[in-house]
Design a protein around this motif. Sequence first.
Motif, short mmCIF file in Angstrom:
data_model
loop_
_atom_site.label_atom_id
_atom_site.label_comp_id
_atom_site.label_asym_id
_atom_site.label_seq_id
_atom_site.Cartn_x
_atom_site.Cartn_y
_atom_site.Cartn_z
N LYS A 131 -2.96 5.46 -1.67
CA LYS A 131 -3.47 4.49 -2.64
C LYS A 131 -4.07 3.29 -1.93
O LYS A 131 -3.84 3.06 -0.75
CB LYS A 131 -2.35 4.04 -3.58
N GLU A 132 -4.83 2.51 -2.69
CA GLU A 132 -5.41 1.29 -2.18
C GLU A 132 -4.33 0.21 -2.05
O GLU A 132 -3.32 0.22 -2.75
CB GLU A 132 -6.50 0.79 -3.14
N ARG A 133 -4.58 -0.73 -1.14
CA ARG A 133 -3.69 -1.88 -1.05
C ARG A 133 -3.81 -2.70 -2.33
O ARG A 133 -4.90 -2.90 -2.85
CB ARG A 133 -4.06 -2.73 0.16
N GLU A 134 -2.65 -3.17 -2.84
CA GLU A 134 -2.67 -3.93 -4.09
C GLU A 134 -1.86 -5.21 -3.96
O GLU A 134 -0.90 -5.30 -3.18
CB GLU A 134 -2.13 -3.09 -5.25
N GLN A 180 0.85 -1.18 0.00
CA GLN A 180 0.00 0.00 0.00
C GLN A 180 0.88 1.23 0.00
O GLN A 180 1.64 1.46 0.95
CB GLN A 180 -0.94 0.01 1.21
#
Length: 119
Positions: free
Chosen positions: A43-46, A39
């Motif tokens: 931003k979003e966790r990816e 993350q």
Amino acid sequence: QVQVAESGGGVVQAGGSLRLSCSASGRTSRTYRMAWFRQAPGKEREFVSAISWSAGVTYYADFVKGRFTISRDNAKNTMYLQMDSLTPEDTAIYYCAEQPLGAANFGSWGQGTQVIVSS
């Protein structure tokens, strides 16, 4: 249940390398897969990469293919992420997670380890 803990983060210059480790404890005999997520700020966790615990089948996000290598040492209950050719875009908190047999999702998460890539 399995507990996981990450280590190995730090600060590195662009183009450099780091190796992250994820140590697992508990009922790892019931582990199906383990994975790395990240993350970045704002931003979003990816998803980054995953490995099946028994067979060692690997999965990678497109943005790390050819640069990162996931591996595991079952005897040590440890998973690794070798990260090469790092760029500032790889700056993030990296988390490891464990997915038990029969589960649809990753259920155990670590606290994360910070990776900072300077330009």
